[in-house]
Write a protein that holds these residues in place. Sequence first.
Motif, short mmCIF file in Angstrom:
data_model
loop_
_atom_site.label_atom_id
_atom_site.label_comp_id
_atom_site.label_asym_id
_atom_site.label_seq_id
_atom_site.Cartn_x
_atom_site.Cartn_y
_atom_site.Cartn_z
N ALA A 71 -54.08 77.95 48.12
CA ALA A 71 -53.90 75.76 47.94
C ALA A 71 -55.00 75.01 47.86
CB ALA A 71 -52.86 75.84 48.48
N VAL A 72 -55.21 75.23 46.98
CA VAL A 72 -56.83 74.15 46.90
C VAL A 72 -56.13 73.58 45.19
CG1 VAL A 72 -58.51 76.09 46.84
CG2 VAL A 72 -57.19 75.20 44.20
N TYR A 73 -55.01 73.12 45.28
CA TYR A 73 -54.52 71.89 44.31
C TYR A 73 -53.79 71.33 44.58
CZ TYR A 73 -56.69 74.55 39.97
OH TYR A 73 -57.45 75.42 39.35
N SER A 74 -53.35 70.10 44.90
CA SER A 74 -52.75 69.00 45.30
C SER A 74 -51.94 68.05 44.78
CB SER A 74 -53.60 68.04 46.48
OG SER A 74 -54.47 67.77 46.10
N GLN A 75 -52.55 68.31 42.77
CA GLN A 75 -52.28 66.76 42.63
C GLN A 75 -50.86 67.42 41.24
OE1 GLN A 75 -53.11 63.37 42.31
NE2 GLN A 75 -51.05 63.51 40.69
N SER A 84 -51.50 80.46 45.25
CA SER A 84 -50.34 81.46 46.19
C SER A 84 -49.13 80.68 45.37
CB SER A 84 -50.47 81.14 48.03
OG SER A 84 -51.10 82.18 47.99
N CYS A 85 -48.35 81.35 44.81
CA CYS A 85 -47.67 80.51 43.80
C CYS A 85 -45.87 80.82 43.65
CB CYS A 85 -48.46 79.92 42.34
SG CYS A 85 -47.22 79.42 41.42
N VAL A 86 -44.82 80.45 43.60
CA VAL A 86 -43.24 80.57 43.12
C VAL A 86 -43.38 80.22 41.71
CG1 VAL A 86 -42.77 81.81 45.24
CG2 VAL A 86 -42.37 79.14 44.71
N ASN A 104 -46.99 76.01 44.11
CA ASN A 104 -47.67 76.16 44.90
C ASN A 104 -47.76 76.35 46.62
OD1 ASN A 104 -48.62 74.06 46.20
ND2 ASN A 104 -51.02 74.36 45.23
N CYS A 105 -47.63 77.18 47.54
CA CYS A 105 -47.72 77.01 48.92
C CYS A 105 -47.51 75.90 49.81
CB CYS A 105 -47.82 78.21 49.52
SG CYS A 105 -49.67 78.32 49.66
N ILE A 106 -47.77 74.82 48.70
CA ILE A 106 -47.45 73.61 49.43
C ILE A 106 -47.37 72.91 48.83
CG2 ILE A 106 -49.98 73.80 51.26
CD1 ILE A 106 -51.40 71.89 49.00
N GLY A 107 -46.83 72.87 47.90
CA GLY A 107 -45.04 72.20 47.21
C GLY A 107 -45.85 71.68 46.12
#
Length: 213
Positions: A71-75, A84-86, A104-107
């Motif tokens: 999970a490298v993207y936060s924006q 890691s994506c759904v 991604n896995c952190i939303g």
Amino acid sequence: MKKLKVPYLATLDVLDLSSVGYLLESKARRESIDVINWEEYPYKPIVAFDIARSDANLYIRYFVKGNSLKAVYSQDGSPVHKDSCVEFFMKTAEDHNYMNFEFNCIGTCDAARRQSRDIKRSLGTEEYNSIQRYSSLEQKTFTEKLGVHSWELVVSIPFTLMGLDPKNLPEKILGNFYKCADETEFPHFVSWSPIELPEPNFHCPEFFGEIYF
């Protein structure tokens, strides 16, 4: 063509998103994302989702267990399909256009109204903010972690954002659910409803399944 019926659970909207899991566990419809469409990408993590609706929102709870986590993207608006994506894609039965909702896995979310894979109109800030998300992971970015990892993500998407009237929902919409992780050690492209195309492509409404309300 895959089909599912979305249960109506009125109390979903009065619960905090972090606590709806127990209700979805017992009352939602559960489906698997387990179709390998392309032989050159044989890896298949264990993926399922619970789905239900309230008066105003569609709720999806994803479960994932598989190799590596990233999970490298936060924006919002970032290319989260590389993590890691759904994903959830949808359209009305009458519309040629469709919408994609990728997490991604952190939303972190990437969503748009689309004519095709290349022609889109991304959501605005307020629209992104209307999509509620709860991840079982910390809300912090991280580079890829190898090994077997498990995680859950709950999302709540307003019907109005999808172009639907909550007080007059159609009998059905069309859609598909996906799991991918393009830029990881174990790239994969798994779907709920099968896709009959020669190479990976989730932007194919002709292969959407039927989602009944």
